[in-house]
Design an enzyme around this catalytic site. Structure first.
Site, PDB file in Angstrom:
ATOM      1  N   HIS A  44       0.832  -1.201   0.000  1.00 41.83           N
ATOM      2  CA  HIS A  44       0.000   0.000   0.000  1.00 41.83           C
ATOM      3  C   HIS A  44       0.871   1.257   0.000  1.00 41.83           C
ATOM      4  O   HIS A  44       0.683   2.162  -0.822  1.00 41.83           O
ATOM      5  CB  HIS A  44      -0.907  -0.031   1.235  1.00 41.83           C
ATOM      6  CG  HIS A  44      -1.808   1.143   1.360  1.00 41.83           C
ATOM      7  ND1 HIS A  44      -3.121   1.099   1.001  1.00 41.83           N
ATOM      8  CD2 HIS A  44      -1.577   2.399   1.819  1.00 41.83           C
ATOM      9  CE1 HIS A  44      -3.677   2.288   1.220  1.00 41.83           C
ATOM     10  NE2 HIS A  44      -2.747   3.095   1.726  1.00 41.83           N
ATOM     11  N   GLU A  45       1.853   1.284   0.894  1.00 45.91           N
ATOM     12  CA  GLU A  45       2.709   2.471   1.001  1.00 45.91           C
ATOM     13  C   GLU A  45       3.597   2.635  -0.232  1.00 45.91           C
ATOM     14  O   GLU A  45       3.854   3.759  -0.669  1.00 45.91           O
ATOM     15  CB  GLU A  45       3.544   2.421   2.279  1.00 45.91           C
ATOM     16  CG  GLU A  45       2.727   2.400   3.559  1.00 45.91           C
ATOM     17  CD  GLU A  45       1.724   3.528   3.679  1.00 45.91           C
ATOM     18  OE1 GLU A  45       1.947   4.616   3.116  1.00 45.91           O
ATOM     19  OE2 GLU A  45       0.700   3.333   4.355  1.00 45.91           O
ATOM     20  N   HIS A  48       1.857   4.434  -2.938  1.00 42.01           N
ATOM     21  CA  HIS A  48       1.799   5.889  -2.749  1.00 42.01           C
ATOM     22  C   HIS A  48       3.022   6.594  -3.343  1.00 42.01           C
ATOM     23  O   HIS A  48       3.000   7.810  -3.508  1.00 42.01           O
ATOM     24  CB  HIS A  48       1.679   6.245  -1.260  1.00 42.01           C
ATOM     25  CG  HIS A  48       0.289   6.158  -0.739  1.00 42.01           C
ATOM     26  ND1 HIS A  48      -0.770   6.858  -1.278  1.00 42.01           N
ATOM     27  CD2 HIS A  48      -0.231   5.437   0.296  1.00 42.01           C
ATOM     28  CE1 HIS A  48      -1.863   6.593  -0.611  1.00 42.01           C
ATOM     29  NE2 HIS A  48      -1.572   5.720   0.345  1.00 42.01           N
ATOM     30  N   HIS A  54      -6.274   7.484  -3.258  1.00 42.15           N
ATOM     31  CA  HIS A  54      -6.726   6.091  -3.260  1.00 42.15           C
ATOM     32  C   HIS A  54      -7.762   5.906  -4.375  1.00 42.15           C
ATOM     33  O   HIS A  54      -8.926   5.629  -4.113  1.00 42.15           O
ATOM     34  CB  HIS A  54      -7.331   5.715  -1.910  1.00 42.15           C
ATOM     35  CG  HIS A  54      -6.339   5.672  -0.808  1.00 42.15           C
ATOM     36  ND1 HIS A  54      -6.359   6.550   0.247  1.00 42.15           N
ATOM     37  CD2 HIS A  54      -5.281   4.861  -0.602  1.00 42.15           C
ATOM     38  CE1 HIS A  54      -5.360   6.268   1.067  1.00 42.15           C
ATOM     39  NE2 HIS A  54      -4.680   5.252   0.576  1.00 42.15           N
TER      40      HIS A  54
END
Length: 123
Positions: A44-45, A48, A54
């Protein structure tokens, strides 16, 4: 924030990957979180780094990162074969290395002499 606030934030990506923070410990600080949940937060990170919001592109990239990491995970039995279609720059070029470097002349010196030299270098 990770490690600073009472709210359990599992991860934080600062400045598009300049620094990624992950919460490894359980909330009671008596153990570690399951590796699978840590890995999912890492995917997830990492997503980014490319997409801040998102949105659909973000989740598509996150699924791609997860898929690629799962395929290359050696703990799942993945291994590279001679027949694998990989270019030479993707292959690991191994060698024999001694932790801490050192040279052939170091092998002739006692551990005490090496420790003394290391201490002098730190001064």
């Amino acid at each position: 924030k990770v490690g600073e606030s009472a709210v359990c934030v599992m991860g934080l990506n600062e400045n598009k990957g300049q620094r990624i923070l992950l919460r490894l410990r359980t909330d009671d600080l008596k153990g570690f979180r399951k590796i699978l949940s840590i890995r999912k937060v890492l995917y997830h990170e990492l997503s980014h780094n490319v997409h801040s919001e998102h949105d659909q592109k973000f989740f598509q990239l996150m699924r791609q990162i997860e898929r690629e990491c799962t395929e290359l995970d050696w703990t799942n039995g993945y291994s590279m074969n001679v027949d694998d279609d990989l270019s030479s720059d993707q292959m690991y070029s191994g060698g024999t290395y001694r932790l801490g470097g050192g040279s052939a002349s170091d092998e002739q010196r006692s551990a005490r002499e090496l420790a003394a030299q290391a201490a002098l270098m730190r001064m």
